[in-house]
Design a protein around this motif. Sequence first.
Motif, mmCIF file in Angstrom:
data_model
loop_
_atom_site.group_PDB
_atom_site.id
_atom_site.type_symbol
_atom_site.label_atom_id
_atom_site.label_comp_id
_atom_site.label_asym_id
_atom_site.label_seq_id
_atom_site.Cartn_x
_atom_site.Cartn_y
_atom_site.Cartn_z
ATOM 1 N N LEU A 64 -16.673 1.514 -6.886
ATOM 2 C CA LEU A 64 -16.139 2.540 -6.588
ATOM 3 C C LEU A 64 -16.554 3.044 -5.118
ATOM 4 O O LEU A 64 -15.743 3.469 -4.109
ATOM 5 N N ALA A 65 -17.860 2.591 -4.771
ATOM 6 C CA ALA A 65 -18.319 3.237 -3.387
ATOM 7 C C ALA A 65 -17.552 2.192 -2.346
ATOM 8 O O ALA A 65 -17.205 2.517 -1.367
ATOM 9 N N ALA A 66 -17.003 0.652 -2.763
ATOM 10 C CA ALA A 66 -16.540 0.285 -1.741
ATOM 11 C C ALA A 66 -14.995 0.695 -1.600
ATOM 12 O O ALA A 66 -14.555 0.469 -0.572
ATOM 13 N N VAL A 67 -14.243 1.205 -2.913
ATOM 14 C CA VAL A 67 -13.051 1.872 -2.675
ATOM 15 C C VAL A 67 -13.037 3.072 -1.823
ATOM 16 O O VAL A 67 -12.269 3.385 -1.116
ATOM 17 N N CYS A 68 -14.074 3.759 -1.889
ATOM 18 C CA CYS A 68 -14.257 4.994 -1.078
ATOM 19 C C CYS A 68 -14.734 4.770 0.286
ATOM 20 O O CYS A 68 -14.032 5.610 1.130
ATOM 21 N N ILE A 69 -15.059 3.529 0.606
ATOM 22 C CA ILE A 69 -15.393 3.168 2.272
ATOM 23 C C ILE A 69 -14.373 2.416 2.807
ATOM 24 O O ILE A 69 -14.136 2.268 3.895
ATOM 25 N N LEU A 70 -13.223 2.166 1.913
ATOM 26 C CA LEU A 70 -12.155 1.309 2.526
ATOM 27 C C LEU A 70 -11.369 2.272 3.519
ATOM 28 O O LEU A 70 -10.968 1.591 4.730
ATOM 29 N N ARG A 108 -9.488 -7.902 9.998
ATOM 30 C CA ARG A 108 -9.589 -8.868 9.127
ATOM 31 C C ARG A 108 -11.053 -9.112 8.804
ATOM 32 O O ARG A 108 -11.598 -9.410 7.435
ATOM 33 N N ALA A 109 -11.896 -9.087 9.842
ATOM 34 C CA ALA A 109 -13.306 -9.332 9.668
ATOM 35 C C ALA A 109 -13.801 -8.174 8.882
ATOM 36 O O ALA A 109 -14.788 -8.309 7.726
ATOM 37 N N MET A 110 -13.654 -6.942 8.970
ATOM 38 C CA MET A 110 -13.979 -5.872 8.281
ATOM 39 C C MET A 110 -13.281 -5.932 6.674
ATOM 40 O O MET A 110 -14.369 -5.772 5.734
ATOM 41 N N MET A 111 -12.151 -6.193 6.487
ATOM 42 C CA MET A 111 -11.729 -6.372 5.119
ATOM 43 C C MET A 111 -12.438 -7.445 4.342
ATOM 44 O O MET A 111 -12.756 -7.577 3.345
ATOM 45 N N LEU A 112 -12.492 -8.702 4.917
ATOM 46 C CA LEU A 112 -12.824 -9.808 4.532
ATOM 47 C C LEU A 112 -14.492 -9.383 3.808
ATOM 48 O O LEU A 112 -14.817 -9.783 2.935
ATOM 49 N N SER A 113 -15.149 -9.148 4.921
ATOM 50 C CA SER A 113 -16.637 -8.897 4.583
ATOM 51 C C SER A 113 -16.599 -7.651 3.838
ATOM 52 O O SER A 113 -17.766 -7.883 2.738
ATOM 53 N N LEU A 114 -15.799 -6.764 3.652
ATOM 54 C CA LEU A 114 -16.160 -5.593 2.591
ATOM 55 C C LEU A 114 -15.860 -6.190 1.100
ATOM 56 O O LEU A 114 -16.432 -5.771 0.200
ATOM 57 N N VAL A 115 -14.923 -7.014 1.216
ATOM 58 C CA VAL A 115 -14.450 -7.907 -0.078
ATOM 59 C C VAL A 115 -15.666 -8.739 -0.525
ATOM 60 O O VAL A 115 -16.001 -8.623 -1.721
ATOM 61 N N ILE A 116 -16.057 -9.495 0.551
ATOM 62 C CA ILE A 116 -17.174 -10.504 0.021
ATOM 63 C C ILE A 116 -18.258 -9.644 -0.425
ATOM 64 O O ILE A 116 -18.937 -10.070 -1.645
ATOM 65 N N MET A 117 -18.694 -8.752 0.119
ATOM 66 C CA MET A 117 -19.983 -7.945 -0.171
ATOM 67 C C MET A 117 -19.880 -7.127 -1.636
ATOM 68 O O MET A 117 -20.752 -6.996 -2.252
ATOM 69 N N SER A 118 -18.709 -6.411 -1.593
ATOM 70 C CA SER A 118 -18.467 -5.669 -2.660
ATOM 71 C C SER A 118 -18.591 -6.752 -4.042
ATOM 72 O O SER A 118 -19.176 -6.111 -5.268
ATOM 73 N N ALA A 119 -17.920 -7.949 -3.832
ATOM 74 C CA ALA A 119 -18.008 -8.911 -5.166
ATOM 75 C C ALA A 119 -19.462 -9.212 -5.361
ATOM 76 O O ALA A 119 -20.065 -9.242 -6.224
#
Length: 734
Positions: A47-53, A219-230
């Motif tokens: 949920l924190a990842a969703v809030c920071i998106l 792309r860098a922000m979104m991909l790194s956010l997905v990787i780190m949230s996983a």
Amino acid sequence: MKKLNRSVNLTSAIAISIGGMLGSGIFVLPGIAAAKTGSSIWLAYLLAAVCILPAALSKSELATAMPSSGGTYVYIERTFGPIFGTIAGIGLWLSLLLKSSFALVGFGAYLTVLVSIDEGFTKYAALFFLLVILGLNIVGIKKVGKVQIVIVTISLISLAAILIFGLPNINKDYLQPVFTDGNIGLISTVAFVYISYAGVTKIAAIAGEIKNPSVNLPRAMMLSLVIMSAIYVSVAFVLVGNIPMTDLGSDIKPIYTISNILGGTYIGYAAAIVGVITLVSMANSGVLAASRFPFAMAIDKLLPEFMSRIHSKYLTPVVTIVMTCLVMALVILFLDVEKIAKLASAFMVMMFISVNACVIILRETATQWYNPPYKSPFYPFIQLFGIVSGIILLILLGLVPLLAILIITIIGFLIYLKYGKKALRTGVLRKYGHRPALYLLYKKKNRRKARLTGDIVINSKFLDGEILDDAGVVVPLLGNEKSPEMLVEIGAALNTKEKLQVANIIEVPNQTFLEAVVDENPKVTALARRFSRLAKSNRINVDFESVVTHNISDTIYELSDQTHCDWLVFGWNGRARTGILINNPIGWLMTHINSNFALFKDNGVRYIGKVLIALTPGKNDKKFIEVADRISQFYGASFSFLRVVSEEISETDYNDLEQTSNALISGSIAESDLRIIKSNDSIETISNLSASYDLLILGSPKKDSWINVLFGSGKDKFTEKSACSVLRLTIKND
């Protein structure tokens, strides 16, 4: 001036962004967070990842618009002005140094595994390494970026190994209870772990060095956010499934603990080494970044000048580095680990709320220099979600973080009064903010008229550099017109005086010198040639000037006042409304200037032979008909006067309307006719009729839904569905 070399590709940008997030968020925080919500900690990270998106998307847009401007502090300062810039700079500085302090506290805990020292002395060990970090930052050794990439790689491999061996060993009994404090506990934990993702936007600070930033930066922000949230979600799940909650809840070295359980003593030692290296590296990079905020503020005259001094040999901002490390030392000594994490999260949430607000303000004011190649999707809903969710998280963090934010706001305001009050810059919101927002955010001041020789520069390289004082119509060109010639023709059709003033207006940020933009502009040269040809072929008296300004509204206001014009004619994108809280330049002018307004939506029609004027009955109907007649005469066209009435209208009312409408067009010189159509869908009716005409003339648009009223983001449905060009007229009452 030399430009930064764009050498950072997508892969490197993702690595840098992951490096900004990897550290205390997974090596220290999970245990404390698990004590607040139970085994649902993995859900809190998700949920924190969703809030920071929203903040990641907003900062991607801001960074592509200002790819070399230097980050969040500058975005907020340009948008809200020096007061908020001062507060934001201090908030960003504190959030980074608190996060770095948190990393050093965690480092001390991992160090106790490797070195036989009492836990009570871990703070002093952290202070010793803080002193080492101070020296490294002063001499600039941290610039060796390859070391950081190696550390990030080792950390990711270690975490991957934990997942591979930990997932098969999940103990279902350890997963109970899922929620120890219900929904409130979960959401407050979301706020607590928010800081774990703060580094996702750090890559924006080097946007000027990224290849193809409009594509690679988002792309860098979104991909790194997905990787780190996983990684966060899966590692947190493995931790709660392998370590009893009674042990995990007080553990600030959980990666060592899980490694020791899964692999034994030596694997545990290896994990401790990785934790020490990762956390020291994170603290080091945090000091590097944090110390630059007060340094930049001192350069901008928002802090004492001595803070902008750099070391004569190492060329590093030694004063702000020492100051940052000194405050970190106090934090490590006097705050416990949970308070440090809460304060760091609170300041970061506040900054990300501001980032989302920046995008809304910059888009809605339509400030001319803001033209990002990448635009956040789902605008403005994604930004509104980020703001609302951020406010909720701030509240749930508790009273102490809120009081800290209030204190920092007061301190920032006092610092601005002391050092920054003489700053010449103003924020976009101060320029174009509507009254309620200005009452909330600034002390209301009467707008002072700007002298054309002071606040703007007229390009006099090949123009005469003089603005007319007797033009009947002023046509400001803002750079987004489909056909400037067509807009000038409309201005000429409205004009009842001899002369028409055309002004090509170039708006630049306050930080840019006006004179630097004046010279060598081939576009201005081309416009001058085109308008000269138009004036000769149409036999109209056109004066063209090009001006560079820091404020479009003030400049057009002065142009209108100096020329004593009857009409201002603008190109238009079809936006129907201006917001309560923020305004675009045209919106502000519509409520402050006494001249009439014409907004022209160019749909590509080049020859006007038939005009349709659609009005609801009003006291200015006669004036609107006179304008339609004048335009029709200019083009040698005919016009139809349209009334759309309800299908339930009585025969008496219909006859009365027909009689008064015929009387209105009876004195017209151009060929005219009346059309009264019964329909309960005026938009569809006018849209269908517009296909048979070249120009649709409408009255002033009206406000409707609360979202459009607040943010002015609605489209005029009549204009949007029209098959021909549209002219929206606003006639001021005498």
